[in-house]
Design a protein around this motif. Structure first.
Motif, PDB file in Angstrom:
ATOM      1  N   PHE A  35     -27.036 -29.170  45.602  1.00  0.00           N
ATOM      2  CA  PHE A  35     -27.282 -30.625  45.727  1.00  0.00           C
ATOM      3  C   PHE A  35     -27.886 -31.055  44.440  1.00  0.00           C
ATOM      4  N   ASN A  36     -28.662 -30.401  43.583  1.00  0.00           N
ATOM      5  CA  ASN A  36     -29.161 -30.745  42.233  1.00  0.00           C
ATOM      6  C   ASN A  36     -28.117 -31.010  41.380  1.00  0.00           C
ATOM      7  N   ALA A  37     -27.173 -30.160  41.387  1.00  0.00           N
ATOM      8  CA  ALA A  37     -26.002 -29.975  40.396  1.00  0.00           C
ATOM      9  C   ALA A  37     -25.088 -31.116  40.489  1.00  0.00           C
ATOM     10  N   LEU A  38     -24.987 -31.323  42.030  1.00  0.00           N
ATOM     11  CA  LEU A  38     -24.167 -32.451  42.392  1.00  0.00           C
ATOM     12  C   LEU A  38     -24.930 -34.015  42.026  1.00  0.00           C
ATOM     13  N   ILE A  39     -26.063 -34.091  42.217  1.00  0.00           N
ATOM     14  CA  ILE A  39     -26.658 -35.390  41.794  1.00  0.00           C
ATOM     15  C   ILE A  39     -26.546 -35.588  40.232  1.00  0.00           C
ATOM     16  N   GLN A  40     -26.783 -34.536  39.471  1.00  0.00           N
ATOM     17  CA  GLN A  40     -26.841 -34.482  38.157  1.00  0.00           C
ATOM     18  C   GLN A  40     -25.278 -35.034  37.523  1.00  0.00           C
ATOM     19  N   PHE A  42     -23.161 -36.659  39.563  1.00  0.00           N
ATOM     20  CA  PHE A  42     -22.903 -38.062  39.856  1.00  0.00           C
ATOM     21  C   PHE A  42     -23.449 -38.971  38.833  1.00  0.00           C
ATOM     22  N   PHE A  43     -24.559 -39.002  38.425  1.00  0.00           N
ATOM     23  CA  PHE A  43     -25.145 -39.448  37.060  1.00  0.00           C
ATOM     24  C   PHE A  43     -24.083 -39.799  36.015  1.00  0.00           C
ATOM     25  N   ILE A  44     -23.472 -38.712  35.507  1.00  0.00           N
ATOM     26  CA  ILE A  44     -22.416 -38.823  34.385  1.00  0.00           C
ATOM     27  C   ILE A  44     -21.198 -39.471  35.033  1.00  0.00           C
ATOM     28  N   PHE A  45     -20.776 -39.406  36.274  1.00  0.00           N
ATOM     29  CA  PHE A  45     -19.773 -40.164  36.731  1.00  0.00           C
ATOM     30  C   PHE A  45     -20.006 -41.533  36.796  1.00  0.00           C
ATOM     31  N   VAL A  46     -21.056 -41.926  37.126  1.00  0.00           N
ATOM     32  CA  VAL A  46     -21.354 -43.474  36.914  1.00  0.00           C
ATOM     33  C   VAL A  46     -21.297 -43.871  35.487  1.00  0.00           C
ATOM     34  N   SER A  47     -21.898 -43.111  34.712  1.00  0.00           N
ATOM     35  CA  SER A  47     -21.810 -43.409  33.274  1.00  0.00           C
ATOM     36  C   SER A  47     -20.463 -43.366  32.837  1.00  0.00           C
ATOM     37  N   PHE A  48     -19.503 -42.846  33.122  1.00  0.00           N
ATOM     38  CA  PHE A  48     -18.090 -42.769  32.933  1.00  0.00           C
ATOM     39  C   PHE A  48     -17.533 -43.941  33.477  1.00  0.00           C
ATOM     40  N   CYS A  49     -17.702 -44.224  34.731  1.00  0.00           N
ATOM     41  CA  CYS A  49     -17.258 -45.556  35.315  1.00  0.00           C
ATOM     42  C   CYS A  49     -17.330 -46.551  34.637  1.00  0.00           C
ATOM     43  N   PHE A  50     -18.636 -46.866  34.002  1.00  0.00           N
ATOM     44  CA  PHE A  50     -19.081 -47.984  33.327  1.00  0.00           C
ATOM     45  C   PHE A  50     -18.482 -48.153  31.938  1.00  0.00           C
ATOM     46  N   ALA A  51     -18.381 -47.020  31.196  1.00  0.00           N
ATOM     47  CA  ALA A  51     -17.656 -46.831  29.912  1.00  0.00           C
ATOM     48  C   ALA A  51     -16.378 -47.220  30.086  1.00  0.00           C
ATOM     49  N   ALA A  52     -15.729 -46.483  31.157  1.00  0.00           N
ATOM     50  CA  ALA A  52     -14.181 -46.818  31.131  1.00  0.00           C
ATOM     51  C   ALA A  52     -13.954 -48.219  31.380  1.00  0.00           C
ATOM     52  N   PRO A 102     -27.426 -44.181  33.504  1.00  0.00           N
ATOM     53  CA  PRO A 102     -27.604 -42.991  34.198  1.00  0.00           C
ATOM     54  C   PRO A 102     -27.814 -41.792  33.289  1.00  0.00           C
ATOM     55  N   LEU A 103     -27.454 -41.797  32.171  1.00  0.00           N
ATOM     56  CA  LEU A 103     -27.680 -40.608  31.210  1.00  0.00           C
ATOM     57  C   LEU A 103     -29.091 -40.108  31.223  1.00  0.00           C
ATOM     58  N   LEU A 104     -30.152 -41.321  31.180  1.00  0.00           N
ATOM     59  CA  LEU A 104     -31.386 -41.051  30.915  1.00  0.00           C
ATOM     60  C   LEU A 104     -31.867 -40.142  32.267  1.00  0.00           C
ATOM     61  N   LEU A 105     -31.076 -40.023  33.125  1.00  0.00           N
ATOM     62  CA  LEU A 105     -31.597 -39.019  34.158  1.00  0.00           C
ATOM     63  C   LEU A 105     -31.000 -37.872  34.182  1.00  0.00           C
ATOM     64  N   CYS A 106     -30.133 -37.600  33.268  1.00  0.00           N
ATOM     65  CA  CYS A 106     -29.642 -36.139  33.093  1.00  0.00           C
ATOM     66  C   CYS A 106     -30.386 -35.160  32.752  1.00  0.00           C
ATOM     67  N   LYS A 107     -30.447 -34.001  32.862  1.00  0.00           N
ATOM     68  CA  LYS A 107     -31.316 -32.928  32.391  1.00  0.00           C
ATOM     69  C   LYS A 107     -30.402 -32.621  31.072  1.00  0.00           C
ATOM     70  N   GLY A 156     -23.662 -30.553  35.187  1.00  0.00           N
ATOM     71  CA  GLY A 156     -23.714 -29.466  36.481  1.00  0.00           C
ATOM     72  C   GLY A 156     -24.117 -28.152  35.977  1.00  0.00           C
ATOM     73  N   ASN A 157     -24.272 -27.949  34.571  1.00  0.00           N
ATOM     74  CA  ASN A 157     -24.686 -26.852  33.825  1.00  0.00           C
ATOM     75  C   ASN A 157     -23.588 -25.651  34.201  1.00  0.00           C
ATOM     76  N   ILE A 158     -22.404 -25.941  34.356  1.00  0.00           N
ATOM     77  CA  ILE A 158     -21.378 -24.993  34.862  1.00  0.00           C
ATOM     78  C   ILE A 158     -20.466 -24.730  33.807  1.00  0.00           C
TER      79      ILE A 158
END
Length: 297
Positions: A35-40, A42-52, A102-107, A156-158
């Motif tokens: 769940f934690n990696a999924l949320i993280q 999701f944050f960058i997903f939103v960032s890419f949506c706005f940037a795109a 959203p990037l501000l919320l990324c670890k 996701g640190n993967i």
């Protein structure tokens, strides 16, 4: 309401589906239940949506004169006059700033930000002139998907498998070439090249590249599913079964492209063609069941 409709068309929400590439590291690692990696991610997903969407605005602003004489692009909000250039610039800048939030919320905020900045810089270069250089244009577009993949990996640190990177690049190259085919078909119908570099492409050339790319993608996918480290990590040797759906999906697209001359935007085709939707859904389900079901048994 007209302004809202024009705004939605300008930011091209339907193309946000491309940003789901950031979730591939999670999916292929078998960590979708983290769940934690999924949320993280999701944050960058939103960032890419706005940037795109910000890049789409920039592209429409720079191409407004060419779009006005294009068969379909003349209906875009700025080209059609639904939105002014100033409104387009304001929306572009606002979306750029929103992409940072959203990037501000990324670890791993610094690494994620570096990925997003690289994506934006490459796309600015693309919009300012690189898109007019045949072959280089599709290479840059494909690299944008790799950056999405890397961003998802950081969030996701993967760690990324080399096979996933190769397949993602080839798939994104396939998507870019398919869009160029649509441009060539429009040029043949109207006699007017939609892009400056369209004359450097031909249907035969693109069809051969699409066929070659498809073959390599399927080969790489098969190699990925039978790699010993992959089968050991997932604890299953049955991943190769999902190749059936990968092969079916590409076969269907090539049929639409070569036989029915519907070689336009693969994203739109995937959304509107029921066969491709079903095959894609079956691939996701089969892959998910094979790698995730053992964890629940």
């Amino acid at each position: 309401m007209k302004k809202l409709s024009a705004f939605i068309k300008l930011i091209r929400i339907e193309h946000w589906i491309k940003n789901f590439f950031v979730f591939l590291p999670l999916f292929f690692d078998g960590s979708f239940g983290n769940f934690n990696a999924l949320i993280q991610t999701f944050f960058i997903f939103v960032s890419f949506c706005f940037a795109a969407s910000s890049i789409y605005c920039l592209n429409d602003i720079l191409d407004v004169n060419n779009d006005r004489i294009h068969k379909t692009k003349c209906k875009r909000p700025i080209a059609s006059g639904e939105l002014s250039l100033n409104e387009g610039v304001f929306i572009m800048i606002s979306l750029l700033f929103l992409s940072v939030v959203p990037l501000l919320l990324c670890k791993n905020a610094i690494k994620c930000a570096g990925t997003l900045i690289s994506y934006y810089i490459i796309n600015i270069a693309y919009c300012l002139g690189m898109k007019n250089i045949a072959i280089l244009d599709v290479i840059l577009l494909a690299f944008g998907y790799i950056l999405r993949l890397i961003g998802g990996s950081f969030a996701g640190n993967i760690p990324l498998s080399q096979w996933i990177v190769i397949m993602t690049y080839l798939l994104s190259l396939f998507l870019a070439l398919a869009k160029r085919k649509d441009d060539v078909m429009i040029m043949q119908q109207t006699g007017i090249p939609p892009r400056k570099n369209t004359t450097r492409y031909s249907l035969d050339f693109i069809n051969q590249l699409l066929t070659l790319t498809t073959a390599v993608i399927i080969f790489c996918y098969i190699m990925y599913t039978v790699q010993s480290d992959v089968t050991q990590r997932f604890g299953t040797k049955y991943l190769y079964i999902t190749t059936i759906f990968v092969l079916s999906g590409f076969t269907r697209y090539l049929q639409l492209s070569f036989v029915d001359n519907q070689g336009g935007d693969p994203v739109k085709i995937a959304i509107h063609d029921s066969v491709i939707r079903i095959v894609l859904l079956l691939w996701i389900i089969s892959f998910g069941v094979i790698i995730y079901l053992p964890h629940f048994i």
